[in-house]
Structure formats: structure tokens, C-alpha cells
Design an enzyme around this catalytic site. Structure first.
Site, mmCIF file in Angstrom:
data_model
loop_
_atom_site.group_PDB
_atom_site.id
_atom_site.type_symbol
_atom_site.label_atom_id
_atom_site.label_comp_id
_atom_site.label_asym_id
_atom_site.label_seq_id
_atom_site.Cartn_x
_atom_site.Cartn_y
_atom_site.Cartn_z
ATOM 1 N N ALA A 113 -10.999 -19.316 -41.937
ATOM 2 C CA ALA A 113 -11.909 -19.864 -42.945
ATOM 3 C C ALA A 113 -11.089 -20.402 -44.110
ATOM 4 O O ALA A 113 -9.874 -20.167 -44.191
ATOM 5 C CB ALA A 113 -12.864 -18.768 -43.424
ATOM 6 N N LYS A 114 -11.707 -21.117 -44.991
ATOM 7 C CA LYS A 114 -11.037 -21.583 -46.204
ATOM 8 C C LYS A 114 -12.104 -21.960 -47.218
ATOM 9 O O LYS A 114 -13.216 -22.327 -46.850
ATOM 10 C CB LYS A 114 -10.186 -22.820 -45.873
#
Ligand code: NAD
Length: 424
Positions: A113-114
Site C-alpha cells: 500500500a502507499k
């Protein structure tokens, strides 16, 4: 003609195109069908939130934030949050997929994720940053959590940012939930050894590569680009392990000593003068010249796209250990392969950071904290295993290490997806 060449170079340096090229190459080698490729490429969830904030001067401003969970097939999402004026959803999306592959290579039970917030931290006060962080956290609160998605620091965010996120999340839940983020201060649920982890991981894989060549650390000349968290820590630890750090390259110059630089003295010199140049324990050198010195290990640990089709043919290192993210372009990969440079790709070499983040999450959930020795020992085990896994794919499929690392990652994520089945 010139404009065309510069456009081509721009394309070469586009990290998302580079990541896609590598994904496609690995998927092809694995014989993945189109359907699986689509699943692997498409982010699982993307969130865009607006963040209204009252600024210090009383004006009301609205910022935009993103959180992308690329994959949660192997576990919760994992990845940093960056604050920068030019953050885009495309960038966040690509970085999220990068995290999926990195966690899969390390074989830790995370997806990828980011997050990002479009803002300029250089013109915001601490109070404004805190309000942005808390409101952003509240806006994504249903989509993060120890079992869901675990953020961490990235560009322009730090331990303090993580403490604010942890506090905001905990206030909403009515209990302290330290495991919702990693990269926290040690006395607030952070892990010992996190600051050194990425540099230490680089050293561990560099040692493994040297072993393959039958070279002892004492015989290894090392050139490091970037004397920050990753490069500085790697330099210190490698010096301690007996390597000879012959050159350090920074944005404003390079220093060289054929006998090996005294790293602590160089760090002290930089602290006192603000630069590594004019260090008494070495001589100043042209930055380009230093990058192309003959050496056993070249460790780029500064930024992306420093080894390109324009200069890859000049590299005279036996081993390229990628501390930075994306330091080498896809075109440069081919040139390095032609020159038989042994590349330890970024998604393997700099995985030490996310690995100790994983340890932090494990310790928070156990409520039991390890000493530094335990952290370092477990980090070494994971780094050595992932190095060996990538080397085994490289040997058995007769591909370069980067393709092998992507193959390991894609194979692991695809395996999880197949085994879980497609829910409908
Ligand atoms: P940092 O800001 O602490 O250090 C970067 C250093 O590189 C600074 O000293 C800077 O002056 C220097 N630098 C910048 N441009 C340069 C140039 N053109 N030539 C030479 N030196 C230059 O950053 P960091 O945390 O060490 O991260 C470095 C790289 O490693 C980044 O690509 C980052 O994404 C990657 N990375 C970091 C971690 C981590 O745990 N910190 C984890 C994985 C990957």
C-alpha cells in the site's frame, strides 16, 4: 532530433514504465495468463479524501490525500505516507505495487500500500502538519488498522507523524493501538534497530554476493552514493565488518581514500561543516569519476535514475547493490547484464527497512519487545533467505537477478490468489 532524444530519455527514467517493463518480463517468464496479470496489476482499493484545515492565519484550506492498497492477498497493506506538493494518484498507485513486490520478496505476510497528501511541508507549521495528519487519518480510518493496512513514514513524514496517526486512530477506537503504524519512536512501540535496518540489510546481501565471488569483505572496495540514512548506516556497518569504503559520493562532491575512509570521522566532518568535501582523511574527487571507480561493490543510496543508458557502460563495479529505490533504468539493466555486473535489485537489497517494520508490528501485537540483537539476527535470517530465493530463481530460470526478484514476488502473490480463489 535532440527533443526526441530527451523525450526518449524521459521515458527511460519514468519509474512506472520501468516497473511495468519488469513486471511484464517476469510475468512472461512465469507464463502467467492474462487474467492473473490483470489481477496482479490492478490495485485492490484506492481512496481519495479531502482534508479541510484551518491554517494558522485563520484561512480555511482543503488538501487532498490518497491511500492505495495495491494488494492484500498475502496480508494487510503495508507502505509509507508521503507529503509533497507534486504527489499524484499515479505515483501513489505505482509505489503501492512496488511495496507488494518488496514484501513478497522478503516473504513477510503483507500486501502492498502507499499513501500521500498533496501539500508543501516546507511552508506548513508543526500545528498545521499535525492537523492535516489527524484529519487525513480520520478520513481513512475505516481502511487502516493492524489487520487491514499499516502505514509508515516516507518522504517528509517521520516518527512524529506516526505518533499523531497512532494517537488519532487510538482516540477513535477508545484504546491504544500501537500496531496501526510502524516507524514510531522506540518508547512508543517502535522497534530497536529500525533506523539502521535498511543499511544493515544492504550489508547483509552484499556479503552474500561477495561469498558467491569468493571475495572476503577485507578485499572488497566499496563506493557509496548518498551519505544519508541508508548510505550512512551501510557505510558504518560495512566499515565495521571489514569492508574498505574507498569513496562516498554526495550531491555536492565526493571524497576518496584508496586505503578506506574513516566513516565516523567523515560523519563528524559533515556534521561540523555541512558537507563531506575537504575531509582531511581523504581527497576530493569528481562525483562522476567516483561513481565509475573500479570496485567490488557500488551502493547507490541517494535517489532514483542515477544509472541510465548514458552511463551504465562506465560502471566498473562487480556488484551493484541497490540501496535506493529505482536507481537503475530498465535500459541500463541490459547494459549491466552485458558487462556481467551482479545486480542486487532494490526490491531485494533495501527490503531491510520494511522487514524491521514488520518486526515492529509483531512486537506491538505481542506487547513484548525484543533486544537489538534479536532484531538484527532475525533481519539477517530474512535477508539471507530472500537473497537465496532470488539467486535460486536466477540460476534455475537463467534470468538476471532483477527479473528473478520480480518472478519470486509475482509467483508468491499469484500463489496466494489462486489458493484463496476468486470470491464472487
Ligand atoms: P536520506 O535523505 O536520509 O539520504 C539521502 C542522501 O543522498 C542525502 O545525504 C542526500 O544529500 C544525498 N543525495 C541526494 N541527491 C544526491 C545525488 N544526486 N548524488 C549524491 N547524493 C545525493 O534518504 P534515505 O532514507 O537514506 O533514502 C535514500 C534512498 O533509499 C531513497 O531512494 C529511498 O527511497 C530509499 N529507501 C530508504 C529506506 C529507509 O529505510 N530510509 C528504505 C527503502 C528504500
Amino acid at each position: 532530433m535532440v527533443a526526441e532524444a530527451s523525450k526518449e530519455f524521459e521515458r527511460e527514467c519514468n519509474p512506472w514504465l520501468a516497473a511495468e517493463a519488469r513486471f511484464n518480463r517476469a510475468a512472461e517468464k512465469l507464463g502467467l495468463d492474462d487474467g492473473m496479470r490483470k489481477v496482479l496489476k490492478t490495485p485492490a482499493r484506492e481512496l481519495t479524501v479531502s482534508i479541510p484545515i484551518v491554517l494558522d492565519d485563520g484561512r480555511l484550506e482543503v488538501f487532498t490525500g490518497y491511500r492505495v492498497q495495491h494488494s492484500i492477498a498475502r496480508g494487510p497493506g503495508k507502505g509509507g505516507i508521503r507529503y509533497a506538493p507534486d504527489v499524484t494518484i499515479d505515483e501513489v498507485r505505482a509505489l503501492a505495487s512496488w511495496m507488494t513486490w518488496k514484501c513478497a520478496v522478503a516473504n513477510i505476510p503483507y500486501g502492498g500500500a502507499k499513501g500521500g497528501v498533496i501539500c508543501d511541508p516546507t511552508i506548513l507549521s508543526q500545528g498545521e502538519l499535525e492537523r492535516i495528519t489527524r484529519r487525513y487519518t480520520a478520513a481513512i480510518i475505516d481502511f487502516i488498522g493492524p489487520e487491514v493496512d499499516v502505514p509508515a513514514p516516507d518522504m517528509n513524514t517521520n516518527e512524529q507523524t506516526m505518533a499523531w496517526i497512532m494517537d488519532t486512530y487510538s482516540m477513535h477506537k477508545g484504546q491504544t493501538v500501537t500496531a496501526v503504524v510502524t516507524g514510531k519512536p522506540v518508547n512508543l512501540g517502535g522497534s530497536r534497530g529500525r533506523t539502521e535496518a535498511t543499511g544493515r540489510g544492504c550489508m547483509i546481501v552484499a556479503l552474500q554476493a561477495l561469498k558467491r565471488f569468493g571475495i572476503a569483505p577485507q578485499e572488497a572496495r566499496v563506493v557509496i552514493q548518498g551519505f544519508g540514512n541508508v548510505g550512512g548506516m551501510a557505510a558504518q556497518l560495512m566499515e565495521k565488518a571489514g569492508f574498505r569504503i574507498v569513496a562516498i559520493v554526495e550531491y555536492d562532491g565526493a571524497v576518496y581514500n584508496a586505503m578506506g575512509l574513516d566513516i565516523s570521522a567523515l560523519a563528524k566532518h559533515r556534521k561540523e561543516t555541512g558537507s563531506i568535501v575537504d575531509f582531511a582523511g581523504g581527497e576530493n574527487m569528481d562525483r562522476e569519476e567516483a561513481m565509475f571507480l573500479p570496485c567490488e561493490i557500488l551502493l547507490p543510496a541517494a535517489r532514483e535514475n542515477v544509472i541510465t543508458s548514458h552511463n551504465a557502460h562506465k560502471i566498473r563495479a562487480k556488484i551493484l547493490c541497490e540501496g535506493a529505490n529505482g536507481p537503475t533504468t530498465a535500459l541500463a539493466d541490459e547494459m549491466l547484464a552485458d558487462n556481467k555486473v551482479f545486480v542486487i535489485p532494490d526490491i531485494l537489497a533495501n527490503g531491510g527497512g520494511v522487514t524491521v517494520s514488520y518486526f515492529e508490528w509483531v512486537q506491538d501485537r505481542q506487547g513484548y519487545f525484543w533486544n537489538e540483537e534479536m532484531v538484527n539476527q532475525r533481519l539477517e535470517e530474512i535477508m539471507v533467505n530472500s537473497f537465496n530465493d532470488v539467486a535460486a530463481y536466477s540460476d534455475s530460470h537463467k534470468v538476471d537477478n532483477r527479473t528473478a526478484a520480480y518472478m519470486v514476488a509475482l509467483d508468491r502473490v499469484a500463489f496466494a490468489i489462486r489458493l484463496r480463489g476468486i470470491y464472487a
